[in-house]
Design an enzyme around this catalytic site. Sequence first.
Site, PDB file in Angstrom:
ATOM      1  N   SER A 148       0.807  -1.215   0.000  1.00 16.70           N
ATOM      2  CA  SER A 148       0.000   0.000   0.000  1.00 16.70           C
ATOM      3  C   SER A 148       0.844   1.270   0.000  1.00 16.70           C
ATOM      4  O   SER A 148       1.568   1.540  -0.945  1.00 16.70           O
ATOM      5  CB  SER A 148      -0.958  -0.047   1.199  1.00 16.70           C
ATOM      6  OG  SER A 148      -1.932   0.956   1.116  1.00 16.70           O
ATOM      7  N   ASP A 186      -2.515   6.542  -3.399  1.00 19.48           N
ATOM      8  CA  ASP A 186      -1.362   5.866  -2.809  1.00 19.48           C
ATOM      9  C   ASP A 186      -0.922   4.730  -3.725  1.00 19.48           C
ATOM     10  O   ASP A 186      -1.470   4.542  -4.809  1.00 19.48           O
ATOM     11  CB  ASP A 186      -1.675   5.377  -1.389  1.00 19.48           C
ATOM     12  CG  ASP A 186      -2.639   4.199  -1.373  1.00 19.48           C
ATOM     13  OD1 ASP A 186      -3.366   4.012  -2.364  1.00 19.48           O
ATOM     14  OD2 ASP A 186      -2.670   3.470  -0.361  1.00 19.48           O
ATOM     15  N   ASP A 209      -1.232   1.553  -3.959  1.00 13.64           N
ATOM     16  CA  ASP A 209      -2.110   0.488  -4.468  1.00 13.64           C
ATOM     17  C   ASP A 209      -3.520   0.971  -4.779  1.00 13.64           C
ATOM     18  O   ASP A 209      -4.406   0.166  -5.060  1.00 13.64           O
ATOM     19  CB  ASP A 209      -2.152  -0.698  -3.492  1.00 13.64           C
ATOM     20  CG  ASP A 209      -2.958  -0.410  -2.238  1.00 13.64           C
ATOM     21  OD1 ASP A 209      -2.981   0.756  -1.801  1.00 13.64           O
ATOM     22  OD2 ASP A 209      -3.552  -1.352  -1.680  1.00 13.64           O
ATOM     23  N   ASP A 246      -5.955   2.468  -3.000  1.00 15.52           N
ATOM     24  CA  ASP A 246      -7.122   2.407  -2.113  1.00 15.52           C
ATOM     25  C   ASP A 246      -7.223   3.625  -1.199  1.00 15.52           C
ATOM     26  O   ASP A 246      -8.122   3.710  -0.368  1.00 15.52           O
ATOM     27  CB  ASP A 246      -7.158   1.095  -1.307  1.00 15.52           C
ATOM     28  CG  ASP A 246      -6.035   0.975  -0.288  1.00 15.52           C
ATOM     29  OD1 ASP A 246      -5.153   1.862  -0.250  1.00 15.52           O
ATOM     30  OD2 ASP A 246      -6.037  -0.013   0.479  1.00 15.52           O
TER      31      ASP A 246
END
EC number: 5.4.2.10
Length: 446
Positions: free
Chosen positions: A103, A242, A244, A246
Site C-alpha cells: 500500500s 497511494d 495500491d 485504495d
Amino acid sequence: MSNKRRYFGTDGVRGKVGQYPITPDFVLKLGWAAGRVLAKQGTKKVIIGKDTRISGYMLESALEAGLAAAGLKATFTGPMPTPAVAYLTQTFRAEAGIVISASHNPYYDNGIKFFSSEGTKLPDDIELAIEAELDKDIECVESSELGKATRLNDAAGRYIEFCKSTFPSTLSLSNLKIVVDCAHGATYHIAPNVFKELGADVIAMGVEPNGININEEVGATDVRALQKRVVEEQAHLGLAFDGDGDRIIMVDHLGNKVDGDQIAYIIARDALRRGELKGGVVGTLMTNLGMENGLKQLGIPFVRAAVGDRYVMEQLLAKGWKIGAENSGHVILLDKVTTGDAIVAALQVLASVVGSDMSLHDLSQGMTLYPQVLENVRFAGENNPLEAQAVLAAVEEVEAELGDKGRVLLRKSGTEPLIRVMVEGEDAELVQSSALKIADAVKASC
C-alpha cells in the site's frame, strides 16, 4: 484451531522484503496453504494483482507456484489497484483475489492480502484456516491436477469502464483541469485515463514507476509536490492516490489539502441533498472532531470504529450504512464498491463539484477541522510502552489540560512497529506541545 493470528495483520501479511515472512519460501508456502483452503470452496480459480514494487515479480512467482501445487489456477492482472482486483474477482467468479502490495509503505516493504469471492476481505475463519495449513508440510497434488497460470490482458480496460460507470452519465468533467498524482504506483496507467475519458484536462504525475520509487515524495502520503503543481498549473484541483490505489487525498485550487474526513463529508452531504443517503457515516478513532460536529449539524448519524478499513467495513455492515472513511484517505462506498476504492471515491467528489457548480475548496468548507497532531514513535522489544506509568501520567495530564475541547489517542500500528500518538483540540499550540509531551514519554519507555 487457535484464534490468535501469527501472520495475518489488519491488512494481510506484510513486512520487509527478504525478511520473514516476506521471503520467497514463505510466500510459496502461503500460496500453497491458501490454495488448500480455497480449493475446498469451489472454482479453484484466483485472480492475482500487484503494485509496482520490484519485489512483486519475485513474490508473484512464488505465490503462483504454491497455488499451483495445491491445484489452483491463477490469473495474473499485472500492476493493478487493490480495488480493481476485488472487482475482477467478482466479475470472474473467482474463489479469491490476491494482491501483492504494501500500500502506502516504501518500496522495500511488501505484503500479501486476500479478497473473498465477493470482493471483500477474507473472513476470520478462512484466515485462521490458512494459518493452520502453514504448520503442515507441503504436499503437491497429482501432476494431472496441478494448477496453471494465465494472464488477463484487458484487466485495466475492464476496470476503467467500471470506474466510469460510477460517475453520473448526465455529467462531464470537460470544464475541469485536474492534476493526477499516481505515486508511481498501481494506478499509473489507469487513473489518468479514467478522468481523461470523462472529459477532464488531465496533467499526470507520479506515472513513471521504476520498481523503487513507489510512494517516494509523491502520492497520498506526501502531497507537497501535488500542492505545488496544482497552483503552478492553475488547475481546479488535484488527486493523490497511494501505491495500491485504495487511498485518496485531494488538493483544492489554492493548494490546500482535503483529507479522507473531508472527502467523506462532501460525499455524505451530497447524498443527503439528493435524498440518497442510506443511514450515516462510519469513521475511526482517528477521525477529526470537526467531521463529527459537521455531520451532526446536518443531522447525519456518525459512529467511530477501530482504526483500519477492516473495522470500518464491519461497522458499515452491522449498521447497514453505505459511507465509511479514514482520514488517511480510505473511503468505502458500499453502494458502489465492496472495498475502499480511491478512484471511485474521487469520482463521487467530482460529481459533487460539477453537479453543484462549486469548487472543491468551497465544498470542503462545510466542516472545520480541529488542529490534529500525529507523532509516530518506533519501538522494539516485548515491553508495551502504552502500559508504562510515565506514559499513563502524561496522558492524564494532557487530557486534564484539554478538557472537553480535545482528545488523546494512543495505539499500536497494525502494520508497522510504531506507537501512534494523536492529539487534537481547538488550541493548535497546546495540541502540538501535548503530542510531543506524550511522544517523549513513550520514547523514554520503549
